[in-house]
Write an enzyme that holds these catalytic residues in place. Structure first.
Site, PDB file in Angstrom:
ATOM      1  N   HIS A 194      38.689 -23.626  45.498  1.00 50.58           N
ATOM      2  CA  HIS A 194      37.771 -23.251  46.322  1.00 50.58           C
ATOM      3  C   HIS A 194      38.071 -21.949  46.905  1.00 50.58           C
ATOM      4  O   HIS A 194      38.237 -22.009  48.326  1.00 50.58           O
ATOM      5  CB  HIS A 194      37.013 -24.384  47.079  1.00 50.58           C
ATOM      6  N   ARG A 226      41.970  -4.796  38.236  1.00 49.48           N
ATOM      7  CA  ARG A 226      42.989  -4.306  39.090  1.00 49.48           C
ATOM      8  C   ARG A 226      43.404  -5.401  40.204  1.00 49.48           C
ATOM      9  O   ARG A 226      44.188  -5.063  41.145  1.00 49.48           O
ATOM     10  CB  ARG A 226      42.499  -3.213  39.741  1.00 49.48           C
ATOM     11  N   GLY A 248      32.110 -27.716  28.462  1.00 55.98           N
ATOM     12  CA  GLY A 248      31.496 -26.691  28.008  1.00 55.98           C
ATOM     13  C   GLY A 248      30.245 -26.281  29.075  1.00 55.98           C
ATOM     14  O   GLY A 248      29.493 -25.351  28.718  1.00 55.98           O
ATOM     15  N   ASP A 272      36.243 -34.514  36.943  1.00 57.04           N
ATOM     16  CA  ASP A 272      35.392 -33.872  38.108  1.00 57.04           C
ATOM     17  C   ASP A 272      34.436 -35.078  37.961  1.00 57.04           C
ATOM     18  O   ASP A 272      33.058 -34.202  38.432  1.00 57.04           O
ATOM     19  CB  ASP A 272      35.163 -32.400  38.002  1.00 57.04           C
ATOM     20  N   GLY A 307      30.191 -31.061  40.503  1.00 56.13           N
ATOM     21  CA  GLY A 307      30.655 -32.114  39.679  1.00 56.13           C
ATOM     22  C   GLY A 307      30.302 -32.062  38.487  1.00 56.13           C
ATOM     23  O   GLY A 307      29.386 -31.367  37.729  1.00 56.13           O
TER      24      GLY A 307
END
Length: 391
Positions: A194, A226, A248, A272, A307
C-alpha cells in the site's frame, strides 16, 4: 540407546522434498515428537496414505477464514477457527493478518497470536500486521481515516513483541528515518505495501532492512518507462521477496508468470483470504463498507477489491494450470520461499531431523490435509481417496 517407535507413519505415492526438487516415489515418513525421524521405502501398514506429500504450505497473508475475520475477533479462539478453515486448503502454517484499524488496536492482534501460540494452536507461525502505517495515496480497501504514520510508541511495542514471526507491511516512504532498520534489527520482517514509493525510496528502504513486498502489483506504484516504482524495484531485486495473489482477479496470470520467471526463489503464494474462505458468509463489512462475494471476487459497491476468496491448493493449481509452472516450482512458492521470507528455513524441506511441516494433495492437486506442530489434520471429504493410494 533404545529405538523409539514413531508416533505417526505416512506413506506418500509422491514425496516432494522441497526447494523445487523432483518427486520421490513411494516414500514412508516416520514422525516422532514432531520431527521426521526416517524416510524409507519400506512396505507394510502405515497410519495414513496420501497421493502427494510436500513441505507444509505457509500462508503469510490471510485475513480470515471459516466465517471469522481476524480484525473482528482478535483472540486465540478466533485464530484457531481461522486456522481450521485455512487447513481445508492444505495450509500447514499461517500468519493471521490484521489489517488497518483504529489507533493501536493492532496490539490486540499481537497479544492474541502470542496467546494462541502459548495455548498450542497448531500452525500459528506469527502475525502479519498490514497497516495502519500505509500510504494514504494507496489505501485500497483499508479505511483511510485509520491510516497513520508509525511513531516511537509503535516501534517500542513492536520491538518488544514476542509472538513468533512478526511481518509488518508498511509504506516505506511514510516511515520515520531509521524505523525500518530498528524493526529489522529487532528480528521482524518488513515488507512494502500500500505504497506509492519511488524506485529510489525502495532502494533506500532495502538498505535499511526491507526484505519484501505485500501482494505484488496491487496497491503499489506501478512499473512505468521512467519510474520503476515499487513493482519495478521488486522485480529488479534479486533479494526482495514478494507475496502474490494468484487468483486471476488481483493480478492477470500473464503478470503472475512474469513474476514467477523473474523471482523463482522469492515469489510467495498468499491467499489474502477473508472470512468467506471455507465459510458460509458471502457479505460482510469493513469499517461500515459492505463487501460482497461474486464467485471468487470480493469487492465493495465501487469495485474496489477487498481481500480474496482463495485457498492455497487453488493457488497452486492456478500456478500449474494457468501460469504453466512445474508442480515442484509451484510447491516451492507455497512453502520454501515463504519459509525463508519469514526466517523459518527449517519449515522449507522434508528432511530427517527437521520439524515435520507437511501438506498433502490428491493427484489432481486438491488439498487432503496437513501436519504441523505435532497435529495431523485430514480433510474428511478427501479421506477415502487418501486411504486408497496404491502402495
Amino acid at each position: 540407546m533404545l529405538h523409539k517407535e514413531p508416533d505417526l507413519t505416512i506413506r506418500a505415492a509422491k514425496l516432494y522434498p522441497g526447494d523445487g526438487a523432483a518427486a520421490l516415489e513411494d516414500q514412508v515418513l516416520d514422525i516422532r515428537d514432531g520431527q521426521i525421524t526416517a524416510i524409507t521405502q519400506r512396505r507394510g501398514p502405515v497410519d495414513q496414505e496420501v497421493a502427494i506429500a510436500a513441505p507444509g504450505f505457509i500462508d503469510i497473508q490471510i485475513n480470515g477464514a471459516n466465517d471469522v475475520q481476524f480484525n473482528n475477533k482478535p483472540s486465540a479462539d478466533g485464530i484457531a477457527q481461522m486456522a481450521e478453515g485455512a487447513r481445508r486448503g492444505g495450509t500447514a502454517h499461517l500468519l493471521p493478518t490484521f489489517i488497518t484499524d483504529e489507533g493501536r488496536r493492532y496490539q490486540q492482534a499481537v497479544t492474541a497470536v502470542a496467546e494462541a501460540r502459548a495455548a498450542g494452536v497448531a500452525g500459528i507461525a506469527g502475525v502479519h500486521l498490514e497497516g495502519p502505517f500505509l500510504s494514504p495515496n494507496r489505501p485500497g480497501i483499508h479505511p483511510p481515516d485509520c491510516i497513520r504514520p508509525l511513531d516511537a510508541t509503535d516501534i517500542a511495542f513492536l520491538s518488544a513483541a514476542n509472538c513468533g514471526t512478526c511481518l509488518l507491511t508498511l509504506a516505506p516512504e511514510c516511515a520515520p528515518e531509521g524505523a525500518i532498520r530498528q524493526l529489522s534489527e529487532a528480528g521482524h520482517t518488513v515488507f512494502a505495501g500500500h505504497s506509492a514509493a519511488s524506485f529510489a525510496e525502495m532502494q533506500k528502504a532495502q538498505r535499511e532492512g526491507l526484505s519484501g513486498a505485500t501482494h505484488l502489483w496491487n496497491a503499489m506504484s506501478p512499473l512505468t518507462s521512467r519510474e520503476p516504482g515499487v513493482v519495478g524495484a521488486v522485480l529488479a531485486s534479486e533479494m526482495l521477496y514478494a507475496g502474490i495473489i494468484a487468483d486471476g482477479v488481483h493480478v492477470d496470470f500473464a503478470n503472475v508468470g512474469i513474476a514467477a520467471r523473474l523471482k523463482p526463489d522469492h515469489l510467495c503464494l498468499v491467499t489474502d483470504a477473508m472470512l468467506t474462505l471455507a465459510g458460509k458468509t458471502d457479505r460482510f463489512d469493513i469499517h461500515g463498507v459492505e463487501i460482497r462475494r461474486d464467485g471468487n471476487r470480493l469487492s465493495d459497491a465501487g469495485g474496489t477489491l477487498a481481500g480474496a476468496h482463495l485457498a492455497m491448493d487453488e493457488a497452486i493449481r492456478n500456478m500449474v494450470q494457468q501460469v504453466g509452472l512445474s508442480l515442484p516450482k509451484a510447491l516451492q512458492m507455497a512453502s520454501g520461499n515463504p519459509a525463508r521470507a519469514i526466517r523459518r528455513p527449517d519449515l522449507a524441506q522434508i528432511q530427517v531431523g527437521l520439524p515435520a511441516s507437511l501438506s498433502f494433495l490428491s493427484h489432481d492437486l486438491q488439498a487432503l490435509g496437513s501436519y504441523a506442530d505435532r497435529h495431523l489434520h485430514m480433510n474428511a471429504i478427501h479421506t477415502p481417496e487418501a486411504q486408497h493410494v496404491p502402495a
